[in-house]
Design a protein around this motif. Structure first.
Motif, PDB file in Angstrom:
ATOM      1  N   LYS A  88      -7.078   8.337   9.953  1.00 58.39           N
ATOM      2  CA  LYS A  88      -8.430   8.582   9.427  1.00 58.39           C
ATOM      3  C   LYS A  88      -8.660   7.832   8.111  1.00 58.39           C
ATOM      4  CE  LYS A  88      -9.520  12.894  11.700  1.00 58.39           C
ATOM      5  NZ  LYS A  88      -9.798  14.309  11.591  1.00 58.39           N
ATOM      6  N   VAL A  89      -7.650   7.763   7.270  1.00 56.35           N
ATOM      7  CA  VAL A  89      -7.801   7.034   6.011  1.00 56.35           C
ATOM      8  C   VAL A  89      -7.905   5.527   6.277  1.00 56.35           C
ATOM      9  CG1 VAL A  89      -6.676   6.455   3.816  1.00 56.35           C
ATOM     10  CG2 VAL A  89      -6.774   8.830   4.588  1.00 56.35           C
ATOM     11  N   ALA A  90      -7.120   5.017   7.218  1.00 59.16           N
ATOM     12  CA  ALA A  90      -7.219   3.600   7.575  1.00 59.16           C
ATOM     13  C   ALA A  90      -8.614   3.298   8.135  1.00 59.16           C
ATOM     14  CB  ALA A  90      -6.134   3.229   8.580  1.00 59.16           C
ATOM     15  N   GLU A  91      -9.135   4.189   8.968  1.00 58.99           N
ATOM     16  CA  GLU A  91     -10.487   4.013   9.506  1.00 58.99           C
ATOM     17  C   GLU A  91     -11.528   4.050   8.391  1.00 58.99           C
ATOM     18  OE1 GLU A  91     -10.115   5.945  13.961  1.00 58.99           O
ATOM     19  OE2 GLU A  91     -10.274   7.316  12.246  1.00 58.99           O
ATOM     20  N   ALA A  92     -11.350   4.963   7.450  1.00 62.22           N
ATOM     21  CA  ALA A  92     -12.295   5.054   6.326  1.00 62.22           C
ATOM     22  C   ALA A  92     -12.267   3.776   5.495  1.00 62.22           C
ATOM     23  CB  ALA A  92     -11.962   6.270   5.459  1.00 62.22           C
ATOM     24  N   TRP A  93     -11.069   3.236   5.259  1.00 63.14           N
ATOM     25  CA  TRP A  93     -10.971   1.984   4.512  1.00 63.14           C
ATOM     26  C   TRP A  93     -11.665   0.849   5.273  1.00 63.14           C
ATOM     27  CZ3 TRP A  93      -9.045  -2.739   5.828  1.00 63.14           C
ATOM     28  CH2 TRP A  93      -9.106  -3.705   4.816  1.00 63.14           C
ATOM     29  N   ALA A  94     -11.466   0.777   6.591  1.00 59.11           N
ATOM     30  CA  ALA A  94     -12.098  -0.284   7.380  1.00 59.11           C
ATOM     31  C   ALA A  94     -13.618  -0.173   7.331  1.00 59.11           C
ATOM     32  CB  ALA A  94     -11.600  -0.248   8.827  1.00 59.11           C
ATOM     33  N   ALA A  95     -14.127   1.050   7.261  1.00 57.82           N
ATOM     34  CA  ALA A  95     -15.575   1.248   7.173  1.00 57.82           C
ATOM     35  C   ALA A  95     -16.096   0.960   5.764  1.00 57.82           C
ATOM     36  CB  ALA A  95     -15.930   2.685   7.572  1.00 57.82           C
ATOM     37  N   ALA A 105      -4.418   4.842   1.541  1.00 59.58           N
ATOM     38  CA  ALA A 105      -3.796   4.407   2.802  1.00 59.58           C
ATOM     39  C   ALA A 105      -2.375   3.912   2.545  1.00 59.58           C
ATOM     40  CB  ALA A 105      -4.633   3.313   3.461  1.00 59.58           C
ATOM     41  N   LEU A 106      -2.188   3.139   1.495  1.00 53.66           N
ATOM     42  CA  LEU A 106      -0.853   2.642   1.153  1.00 53.66           C
ATOM     43  C   LEU A 106       0.086   3.797   0.840  1.00 53.66           C
ATOM     44  CD1 LEU A 106       0.984   0.190   0.545  1.00 53.66           C
ATOM     45  CD2 LEU A 106       0.107   0.259  -1.798  1.00 53.66           C
ATOM     46  N   ASP A 107      -0.389   4.763   0.077  1.00 57.35           N
ATOM     47  CA  ASP A 107       0.431   5.923  -0.272  1.00 57.35           C
ATOM     48  C   ASP A 107       0.811   6.731   0.979  1.00 57.35           C
ATOM     49  OD1 ASP A 107       1.646   7.681  -2.294  1.00 57.35           O
ATOM     50  OD2 ASP A 107       0.108   9.115  -1.659  1.00 57.35           O
ATOM     51  N   LEU A 108      -0.166   7.004   1.820  1.00 54.82           N
ATOM     52  CA  LEU A 108       0.116   7.754   3.049  1.00 54.82           C
ATOM     53  C   LEU A 108       1.069   6.971   3.956  1.00 54.82           C
ATOM     54  CD1 LEU A 108      -3.412   9.153   3.954  1.00 54.82           C
ATOM     55  CD2 LEU A 108      -1.408  10.477   3.264  1.00 54.82           C
ATOM     56  N   TRP A 120       1.413   2.763  10.678  1.00 55.32           N
ATOM     57  CA  TRP A 120       1.300   1.311  10.521  1.00 55.32           C
ATOM     58  C   TRP A 120      -0.133   0.865  10.304  1.00 55.32           C
ATOM     59  CZ3 TRP A 120       5.295  -1.562   9.295  1.00 55.32           C
ATOM     60  CH2 TRP A 120       6.545  -0.950   9.429  1.00 55.32           C
ATOM     61  N   MET A 121      -1.094   1.605  10.816  1.00 54.10           N
ATOM     62  CA  MET A 121      -2.494   1.262  10.534  1.00 54.10           C
ATOM     63  C   MET A 121      -2.811   1.564   9.067  1.00 54.10           C
ATOM     64  SD  MET A 121      -3.309  -0.151  13.234  1.00 54.10           S
ATOM     65  CE  MET A 121      -2.392  -0.212  14.763  1.00 54.10           C
ATOM     66  N   ALA A 122      -2.259   2.659   8.556  1.00 51.73           N
ATOM     67  CA  ALA A 122      -2.446   2.954   7.135  1.00 51.73           C
ATOM     68  C   ALA A 122      -1.786   1.875   6.280  1.00 51.73           C
ATOM     69  CB  ALA A 122      -1.882   4.334   6.798  1.00 51.73           C
ATOM     70  N   SER A 131      -2.957  -4.738  -5.359  1.00 54.60           N
ATOM     71  CA  SER A 131      -1.539  -4.602  -5.659  1.00 54.60           C
ATOM     72  C   SER A 131      -0.891  -3.565  -4.745  1.00 54.60           C
ATOM     73  CB  SER A 131      -1.336  -4.186  -7.111  1.00 54.60           C
ATOM     74  OG  SER A 131       0.046  -4.086  -7.410  1.00 54.60           O
ATOM     75  N   ILE A 132       0.321  -3.847  -4.316  1.00 50.29           N
ATOM     76  CA  ILE A 132       1.051  -2.881  -3.494  1.00 50.29           C
ATOM     77  C   ILE A 132       2.053  -2.089  -4.328  1.00 50.29           C
ATOM     78  CG2 ILE A 132       0.707  -4.130  -1.342  1.00 50.29           C
ATOM     79  CD1 ILE A 132       3.625  -5.160  -1.649  1.00 50.29           C
ATOM     80  N   GLY A 133       2.120  -2.397  -5.603  1.00 48.00           N
ATOM     81  CA  GLY A 133       3.003  -1.660  -6.501  1.00 48.00           C
ATOM     82  C   GLY A 133       2.260  -0.505  -7.158  1.00 48.00           C
TER      83      GLY A 133
END
Length: 186
Positions: A88-95, A105-108, A120-122, A131-133
């Motif tokens: 759901k968070v990955a979908e929200a980011w895509a929207a 999404a990265l944290d989850l 993997w979608m998150a 940043s990924i850090g």
């Protein structure tokens, strides 16, 4: 209509050298969308999924991956609640590709079960930019192919959960959607 962002396999491989090994086809002037359609006709799902993940923009690849996982919902075991939250968070980011959603999404994704496709979608959304850090550290960028690789990993995991006989119809629908997205028709 803008057309695909990589009209040829050679152009895609130039932008993403890792794509050649992931897709498994030689570089050529072949039209990527036509190659994708041919792979679907042959039911060469791993190559088709890999091509779709690289062919689409990061945002479209995440949206496509999330929609694709949902297409498999009746053919696979139900994901655990944490996996559904990651999706759901990955979908929200895509929207709405906002930094706060990307970080969530990265944290989850980094805390979730790596054996679940939704994780993997998150991660794909989390690795899409920025940043990924941790925020308190200097900017650390994900390699450009990480979103595509995360989407294809999630798709491969869902394929592993589905009996082969039940995979063809959802895979065909997923690849058709990817073709539409690549052509800006969706």
């Amino acid at each position: 209509m803008a057309g695909p962002r990589f009209p040829s396999l050679a152009g895609l491989y130039e932008a993403f050298p890792s794509a050649a090994a992931d897709i498994g086809l030689p570089a050529s002037a072949a039209d990527c969308v036509q190659v994708l359609a041919g792979l679907a006709r042959e039911e060469a799902w791993p190559a088709a999924i890999s091509l779709a993940a690289y062919l689409l923009s990061r945002r479209d690849a995440v949206a496509w991956g999330c929609q694709s996982l949902r297409r498999f919902s009746g053919a696979r075991p139900a994901p655990p609640p944490g996996a559904e939250q990651a999706l759901k968070v990955a979908e929200a980011w895509a929207a709405r590709p906002e930094e706060g959603l990307r970080r969530l999404a990265l944290d989850l994704g980094t805390k979730a079960d790596a054996g679940e496709p939704e994780t993997w979608m998150a991660l794909a959304a989390g690795w899409s930019g920025g940043s990924i850090g941790p925020p308190e550290f200097p900017h650390l960028r994900a390699p450009p192919e990480q979103t595509a690789r995360a989407v294809r990993t999630g798709m491969f995991l869902v394929l592993a959960q589905v009996p082969p006989a039940a995979a063809a119809a959802p895979c065909a629908a997923c690849i058709a959607l990817a073709s539409d997205l690549a052509l800006d028709l969706a």
